[in-house]
Design a protein around this motif. Sequence first.
Motif, PDB file in Angstrom:
ATOM      1  N   ARG A 233       0.835  -1.221  -0.244  1.00  0.00           N
ATOM      2  CA  ARG A 233      -0.162   0.093  -0.069  1.00  0.00           C
ATOM      3  C   ARG A 233       0.853   1.291  -0.153  1.00  0.00           C
ATOM      4  NH1 ARG A 233      -3.271   2.113   5.174  1.00  0.00           N
ATOM      5  NH2 ARG A 233      -4.223   4.126   4.184  1.00  0.00           N
ATOM      6  N   MET A 234       1.902   1.203   0.720  1.00  0.00           N
ATOM      7  CA  MET A 234       2.680   2.428   0.943  1.00  0.00           C
ATOM      8  C   MET A 234       3.674   2.401  -0.232  1.00  0.00           C
ATOM      9  SD  MET A 234       2.018   3.640   3.831  1.00  0.00           S
ATOM     10  CE  MET A 234       3.274   4.699   3.803  1.00  0.00           C
ATOM     11  N   ARG A 235       3.908   1.454  -1.039  1.00  0.00           N
ATOM     12  CA  ARG A 235       4.620   1.634  -2.492  1.00  0.00           C
ATOM     13  C   ARG A 235       3.740   2.233  -3.341  1.00  0.00           C
ATOM     14  NH1 ARG A 235       6.013  -3.240  -2.478  1.00  0.00           N
ATOM     15  NH2 ARG A 235       4.315  -3.823  -4.049  1.00  0.00           N
ATOM     16  N   HIS A 236       2.215   1.938  -3.262  1.00  0.00           N
ATOM     17  CA  HIS A 236       1.529   2.395  -4.331  1.00  0.00           C
ATOM     18  C   HIS A 236       1.493   3.840  -4.086  1.00  0.00           C
ATOM     19  CE1 HIS A 236      -2.290   3.083  -6.513  1.00  0.00           C
ATOM     20  NE2 HIS A 236      -2.659   3.489  -5.510  1.00  0.00           N
ATOM     21  N   THR A 237       1.363   4.262  -2.980  1.00  0.00           N
ATOM     22  CA  THR A 237       1.005   5.729  -2.326  1.00  0.00           C
ATOM     23  C   THR A 237       2.280   6.609  -3.141  1.00  0.00           C
ATOM     24  OG1 THR A 237      -0.364   4.991  -0.689  1.00  0.00           O
ATOM     25  CG2 THR A 237       0.657   7.443  -0.797  1.00  0.00           C
ATOM     26  N   ALA A 238       3.388   5.823  -2.873  1.00  0.00           N
ATOM     27  CA  ALA A 238       4.859   6.654  -3.221  1.00  0.00           C
ATOM     28  C   ALA A 238       4.784   6.796  -4.809  1.00  0.00           C
ATOM     29  CB  ALA A 238       5.741   5.989  -2.634  1.00  0.00           C
ATOM     30  N   GLU A 239       4.439   5.609  -5.281  1.00  0.00           N
ATOM     31  CA  GLU A 239       4.300   5.646  -6.994  1.00  0.00           C
ATOM     32  C   GLU A 239       3.339   6.762  -7.431  1.00  0.00           C
ATOM     33  OE1 GLU A 239       3.729   1.792  -7.940  1.00  0.00           O
ATOM     34  OE2 GLU A 239       5.936   1.053  -7.743  1.00  0.00           O
ATOM     35  N   SER A 240       2.256   6.676  -6.772  1.00  0.00           N
ATOM     36  CA  SER A 240       1.199   7.461  -7.109  1.00  0.00           C
ATOM     37  C   SER A 240       1.618   9.115  -7.247  1.00  0.00           C
ATOM     38  CB  SER A 240       0.045   7.485  -6.402  1.00  0.00           C
ATOM     39  OG  SER A 240      -1.079   8.376  -6.916  1.00  0.00           O
ATOM     40  N   THR A 241       2.503   9.277  -5.957  1.00  0.00           N
ATOM     41  CA  THR A 241       2.931  10.625  -5.675  1.00  0.00           C
ATOM     42  C   THR A 241       4.169  11.225  -6.667  1.00  0.00           C
ATOM     43  OG1 THR A 241       2.283  10.335  -3.222  1.00  0.00           O
ATOM     44  CG2 THR A 241       3.884  12.096  -3.884  1.00  0.00           C
ATOM     45  N   ASN A 242       4.729  10.115  -7.069  1.00  0.00           N
ATOM     46  CA  ASN A 242       5.913  10.555  -7.814  1.00  0.00           C
ATOM     47  C   ASN A 242       5.414  10.697  -9.161  1.00  0.00           C
ATOM     48  OD1 ASN A 242       7.932  10.130  -5.905  1.00  0.00           O
ATOM     49  ND2 ASN A 242       8.202   7.783  -6.260  1.00  0.00           N
ATOM     50  N   GLY A 243       4.393  10.025  -9.572  1.00  0.00           N
ATOM     51  CA  GLY A 243       3.808  10.297 -10.884  1.00  0.00           C
ATOM     52  C   GLY A 243       3.063  11.656 -10.950  1.00  0.00           C
ATOM     53  N   LYS A 244       2.575  12.283  -9.946  1.00  0.00           N
ATOM     54  CA  LYS A 244       1.967  13.459  -9.976  1.00  0.00           C
ATOM     55  C   LYS A 244       2.832  14.435  -9.832  1.00  0.00           C
ATOM     56  CE  LYS A 244      -2.198  11.654  -7.518  1.00  0.00           C
ATOM     57  NZ  LYS A 244      -3.032  11.903  -6.448  1.00  0.00           N
ATOM     58  N   ILE A 245       4.038  14.307  -9.379  1.00  0.00           N
ATOM     59  CA  ILE A 245       4.911  15.267  -9.249  1.00  0.00           C
ATOM     60  C   ILE A 245       5.574  15.400 -10.795  1.00  0.00           C
ATOM     61  CG2 ILE A 245       7.449  15.729  -8.357  1.00  0.00           C
ATOM     62  CD1 ILE A 245       6.576  14.664  -5.612  1.00  0.00           C
ATOM     63  N   ARG A 246       5.961  14.304 -11.303  1.00  0.00           N
ATOM     64  CA  ARG A 246       6.475  14.292 -12.584  1.00  0.00           C
ATOM     65  C   ARG A 246       5.513  15.013 -13.621  1.00  0.00           C
ATOM     66  NH1 ARG A 246       6.334   9.077 -13.542  1.00  0.00           N
ATOM     67  NH2 ARG A 246       8.304   8.774 -12.046  1.00  0.00           N
ATOM     68  N   LEU A 247       4.031  14.585 -13.545  1.00  0.00           N
ATOM     69  CA  LEU A 247       3.526  15.135 -14.419  1.00  0.00           C
ATOM     70  C   LEU A 247       3.425  16.751 -14.197  1.00  0.00           C
ATOM     71  CD1 LEU A 247       0.950  15.216 -16.566  1.00  0.00           C
ATOM     72  CD2 LEU A 247      -0.424  14.821 -14.506  1.00  0.00           C
ATOM     73  N   PHE A 248       3.271  17.290 -12.837  1.00  0.00           N
ATOM     74  CA  PHE A 248       3.685  18.709 -12.729  1.00  0.00           C
ATOM     75  C   PHE A 248       4.853  19.452 -13.246  1.00  0.00           C
ATOM     76  CE2 PHE A 248       4.984  22.067  -9.813  1.00  0.00           C
ATOM     77  CZ  PHE A 248       3.635  22.869  -9.926  1.00  0.00           C
ATOM     78  N   SER A 249       5.652  18.487 -12.952  1.00  0.00           N
ATOM     79  CA  SER A 249       7.107  19.120 -13.717  1.00  0.00           C
ATOM     80  C   SER A 249       6.912  19.431 -15.297  1.00  0.00           C
ATOM     81  CB  SER A 249       8.459  18.116 -13.426  1.00  0.00           C
ATOM     82  OG  SER A 249       8.438  18.044 -11.991  1.00  0.00           O
ATOM     83  N   TYR A 250       6.533  18.341 -15.939  1.00  0.00           N
ATOM     84  CA  TYR A 250       6.307  18.309 -17.289  1.00  0.00           C
ATOM     85  C   TYR A 250       5.300  19.474 -17.605  1.00  0.00           C
ATOM     86  CZ  TYR A 250       8.151  13.802 -17.624  1.00  0.00           C
ATOM     87  OH  TYR A 250       9.216  12.702 -17.616  1.00  0.00           O
ATOM     88  N   VAL A 251       4.132  19.851 -16.824  1.00  0.00           N
ATOM     89  CA  VAL A 251       3.355  21.032 -17.213  1.00  0.00           C
ATOM     90  C   VAL A 251       3.928  22.234 -17.025  1.00  0.00           C
ATOM     91  CG1 VAL A 251       1.271  22.092 -16.510  1.00  0.00           C
ATOM     92  CG2 VAL A 251       1.423  19.657 -16.814  1.00  0.00           C
TER      93      VAL A 251
END
Length: 277
Positions: A233-251
């Motif tokens: 569960r914690m790994r899923h949360t970390a991966e989801s957070t990293n994906g959102k940060i990556r998307l924000f960086s691209y934007v």
Amino acid sequence: MSPTKSFPPFAALLLLVVLSPLLLSKTYAYPIITDADSSSTKCFNFNVPDDDDAHMVFIAIPNHNDDEVEEWFTTQMHEMTRKGSASFMQQLPEVSKQIHERISDEEYNGRSNVYLKLTVPKRPVLRHQMFMWYAPVVVMNVVKASQRGQKKGANTQPPGGYSVCFENKNKKESVRVLFDVVLMSDEGQDEELQNKIIKKEHLTPLEENFQEGIRAANTILNEMKYMERREARMRHTAESTNGKIRLFSYVSVIVLLGVTWLQRTYLRSYFKKKKLM
């Protein structure tokens, strides 16, 4: 040579009494939490050991709920799937007034438009139904259910395991699903161990602490699999957070390049108009 000192029995008893609270302390873990994005399907595969069975419990909640509502349902589901609990595989308790105020009446027990599909390779679908918001879906004895209509003596466990899929047919809303798998491999062991234990009034204090240590060890073994699911569960949360940060960086980079181009175009036209270029 100095004589060897023996460890006094009283000291051993005192040590066990001091350490018994640590041995008897429980390690709490919680069900798996996953998000099903809009118009998407997310699947998981599970394997059940030979000669064992399993129960599965699922709850779908809207993704816009606050953390207090999610924590309440997660805790109640943990009690529902924890062996030895008074509410093991029973219905969820009535939602408290404080939690109910945070849930809209239209959503509570309403249609979620999210479907659960439990399948086994080369066998009929075990379960295919729509989730109702906040209502648990319980699948008892998955292995026995998959064996219906099979010949006696056939392999009880499918080679591809059991596939659990969450199909979100909502076009704009993502959904959060809580689920847990309870293996029944240790069913009856606690009762068998209890029958072998002598009554308390027949035990010395030292023997009684040893029996408590044995029960604590069994509790730790039963809870270890929950730690693995908590880590997932914690790994899923970390991966989801990293994906959102990556998307924000691209934007952010795209916006920065766009603003730079607009400034360059404006300044160039301004200088041309002033005949500076």
